[in-house]
Design a protein around this motif. Sequence first.
Motif, PDB file in Angstrom:
ATOM      1  N   MET A   1      53.730 -38.544  19.143  1.00  0.00           N
ATOM      2  CA  MET A   1      53.247 -38.974  17.842  1.00  0.00           C
ATOM      3  C   MET A   1      52.717 -37.785  17.045  1.00  0.00           C
ATOM      4  O   MET A   1      52.826 -37.760  15.837  1.00  0.00           O
ATOM      5  CB  MET A   1      52.158 -40.024  18.013  1.00  0.00           C
ATOM      6  N   ARG A   2      52.173 -36.813  17.720  1.00  0.00           N
ATOM      7  CA  ARG A   2      51.630 -35.657  17.035  1.00  0.00           C
ATOM      8  C   ARG A   2      52.689 -34.941  16.204  1.00  0.00           C
ATOM      9  O   ARG A   2      52.409 -34.465  15.110  1.00  0.00           O
ATOM     10  CB  ARG A   2      51.000 -34.701  18.049  1.00  0.00           C
ATOM     11  N   ASN A   3      53.931 -34.889  16.703  1.00  0.00           N
ATOM     12  CA  ASN A   3      54.993 -34.223  15.954  1.00  0.00           C
ATOM     13  C   ASN A   3      55.281 -34.929  14.635  1.00  0.00           C
ATOM     14  O   ASN A   3      55.587 -34.284  13.639  1.00  0.00           O
ATOM     15  CB  ASN A   3      56.265 -34.121  16.783  1.00  0.00           C
ATOM     16  N   TYR A   4      55.216 -36.255  14.627  1.00  0.00           N
ATOM     17  CA  TYR A   4      55.437 -36.992  13.386  1.00  0.00           C
ATOM     18  C   TYR A   4      54.324 -36.706  12.378  1.00  0.00           C
ATOM     19  O   TYR A   4      54.573 -36.532  11.191  1.00  0.00           O
ATOM     20  CB  TYR A   4      55.517 -38.497  13.640  1.00  0.00           C
ATOM     21  N   ARG A   5      53.108 -36.663  12.864  1.00  0.00           N
ATOM     22  CA  ARG A   5      51.969 -36.390  11.984  1.00  0.00           C
ATOM     23  C   ARG A   5      52.058 -34.963  11.451  1.00  0.00           C
ATOM     24  O   ARG A   5      51.784 -34.714  10.282  1.00  0.00           O
ATOM     25  CB  ARG A   5      50.657 -36.640  12.717  1.00  0.00           C
ATOM     26  N   HIS A   6      52.452 -34.038  12.303  1.00  0.00           N
ATOM     27  CA  HIS A   6      52.613 -32.639  11.875  1.00  0.00           C
ATOM     28  C   HIS A   6      53.702 -32.546  10.814  1.00  0.00           C
ATOM     29  O   HIS A   6      53.518 -31.918   9.771  1.00  0.00           O
ATOM     30  CB  HIS A   6      52.955 -31.761  13.078  1.00  0.00           C
ATOM     31  N   SER A   7      54.842 -33.161  11.068  1.00  0.00           N
ATOM     32  CA  SER A   7      55.948 -33.131  10.098  1.00  0.00           C
ATOM     33  C   SER A   7      55.540 -33.749   8.768  1.00  0.00           C
ATOM     34  O   SER A   7      55.892 -33.238   7.702  1.00  0.00           O
ATOM     35  CB  SER A   7      57.169 -33.876  10.648  1.00  0.00           C
ATOM     36  N   PHE A   8      54.814 -34.854   8.828  1.00  0.00           N
ATOM     37  CA  PHE A   8      54.357 -35.497   7.603  1.00  0.00           C
ATOM     38  C   PHE A   8      53.429 -34.581   6.818  1.00  0.00           C
ATOM     39  O   PHE A   8      53.579 -34.405   5.604  1.00  0.00           O
ATOM     40  CB  PHE A   8      53.645 -36.812   7.920  1.00  0.00           C
ATOM     41  N   TYR A  45      47.025 -30.086  11.961  1.00  0.00           N
ATOM     42  CA  TYR A  45      48.422 -30.410  11.682  1.00  0.00           C
ATOM     43  C   TYR A  45      49.047 -29.475  10.646  1.00  0.00           C
ATOM     44  O   TYR A  45      50.234 -29.560  10.385  1.00  0.00           O
ATOM     45  CB  TYR A  45      48.535 -31.852  11.161  1.00  0.00           C
TER      46      TYR A  45
END
Length: 73
Positions: A1-8, A45
């Motif tokens: 999930m962290r990758n999605y938050r980082h990308s966002f 992030y």
Amino acid sequence: MRNYRHSFAVGALIRWYLDGADVQSNLPKLALYMGHVSIVSTACYLHFLPKQREIASDRFEGAFGGLVSEVVA
């Protein structure tokens, strides 16, 4: 999930730079949207990536490039 938050988060920064938005004033909005109490929680992030560096550098040059002259030694 962290990758999605980082990308966002990084995607938001890039969109703001490309749109000419005031990135600094939008950071608290990003923190709020991500459910954080402050920008400090959001900062983990916000890694400065080459794409951001290029966009930010171009934006800075466009705004202030005429104020800085190249010094040749």
